[in-house]
Design a protein around this motif. Structure first.
Motif, short mmCIF file in Angstrom:
data_model
loop_
_atom_site.label_atom_id
_atom_site.label_comp_id
_atom_site.label_asym_id
_atom_site.label_seq_id
_atom_site.Cartn_x
_atom_site.Cartn_y
_atom_site.Cartn_z
N SER A 106 0.78 -1.16 -0.14
CA SER A 106 -0.17 -0.02 0.11
C SER A 106 0.75 1.30 -0.03
O SER A 106 1.71 1.25 0.85
CB SER A 106 -0.85 0.13 1.20
N ARG A 107 0.59 2.19 -0.88
CA ARG A 107 1.52 3.35 -1.13
C ARG A 107 2.95 2.97 -1.22
O ARG A 107 3.61 3.86 -0.69
CB ARG A 107 0.99 4.37 -0.01
N GLY A 108 3.24 1.72 -1.87
CA GLY A 108 4.75 1.55 -2.06
C GLY A 108 5.43 1.01 -1.03
O GLY A 108 6.60 0.92 -1.02
N ARG A 109 4.85 0.41 -0.13
CA ARG A 109 5.35 0.02 1.09
C ARG A 109 4.43 -1.25 1.66
O ARG A 109 3.46 -1.47 1.44
CB ARG A 109 5.46 0.94 2.31
N VAL A 110 5.12 -2.24 2.43
CA VAL A 110 4.56 -3.07 3.11
C VAL A 110 4.11 -2.60 4.53
O VAL A 110 4.94 -1.94 5.19
CB VAL A 110 5.29 -4.30 3.49
N PRO A 111 2.69 -2.44 4.76
CA PRO A 111 2.14 -1.64 5.87
C PRO A 111 2.18 -2.39 7.18
O PRO A 111 1.22 -2.84 7.91
CB PRO A 111 0.82 -1.19 5.53
N LEU A 112 3.37 -2.66 7.55
CA LEU A 112 3.60 -3.38 8.86
C LEU A 112 3.03 -2.72 9.91
O LEU A 112 3.01 -1.54 10.11
CB LEU A 112 5.07 -3.91 9.24
N GLY A 113 2.40 -3.52 10.86
CA GLY A 113 1.91 -2.68 12.10
C GLY A 113 3.03 -2.17 13.13
O GLY A 113 4.03 -2.48 12.82
N THR A 114 2.66 -1.20 14.12
CA THR A 114 3.87 -0.58 14.85
C THR A 114 4.83 -1.53 15.43
O THR A 114 5.96 -1.14 15.67
CB THR A 114 2.85 0.28 16.11
#
Length: 144
Positions: A106-114
């Motif tokens: 998403s948006r050029g990144r893997v959206p890992l959690g905090t």
């Protein structure tokens, strides 16, 4: 749709976890894919991949102790010992965890959690050079 693939070599110091999050993110960013999927695959049967707590290393140390209790090296029920007493336990550990992980992009990144990190989990006592292939598929422009 674009597909991008890169094989990484990850040096492990021996049994334990190695954070590969930044390396996976770098492949995703270089791919140019803005939204799609990222697959991470390890080419081995005595190491695995996990998503785990990234803030407190005690979590990963606890997992290692849990596995050592569950599948001890040299357990007499295990017959495959071609490469030593950690040989078959490392295969069992690999089967119980994962050799492939898939993430959204998403948006050029893997959206890992905090508190999430992507780790290569080495199950052998000795260090190895492990091969991990990261494949990214998706759209290079955001959908409207």
């Amino acid at each position: 749709m674009q597909t991008w693939s890169k094989t990484l070599t990850v040096a492990t110091p021996g049994r334990g976890t190695t954070d590969i999050s930044a390396r996976v993110q770098a492949v995703v960013e270089r791919s140019g894919v803005q939204q799609g999927l990222c697959n991470v695959f390890i080419h081995h049967t005595s190491a695995s991949l996990i998503v785990c707590e990234n803030a407190d290393p005690q979590v990963r140390e606890d997992l290692e102790r849990f596995m050592a209790r569950l599948i001890p090296d040299g357990d007499p029920i295990l017959g495959h010992v071609d490469e030593g007493p950690d040989d078959m336990p490392s295969h069992v550990r690999s089967v119980l965890t994962a050799t492939t992980l898939t993430f959204p992009v998403s948006r050029g990144r893997v959206p890992l959690g905090t508190w999430q990190g992507i780790y290569l989990w080495e199950h052998r006592r000795a260090g190895h050079g492990r091969k991990v292939t990261v494949t990214v598929q998706g759209e290079t422009r955001m959908a409207r």
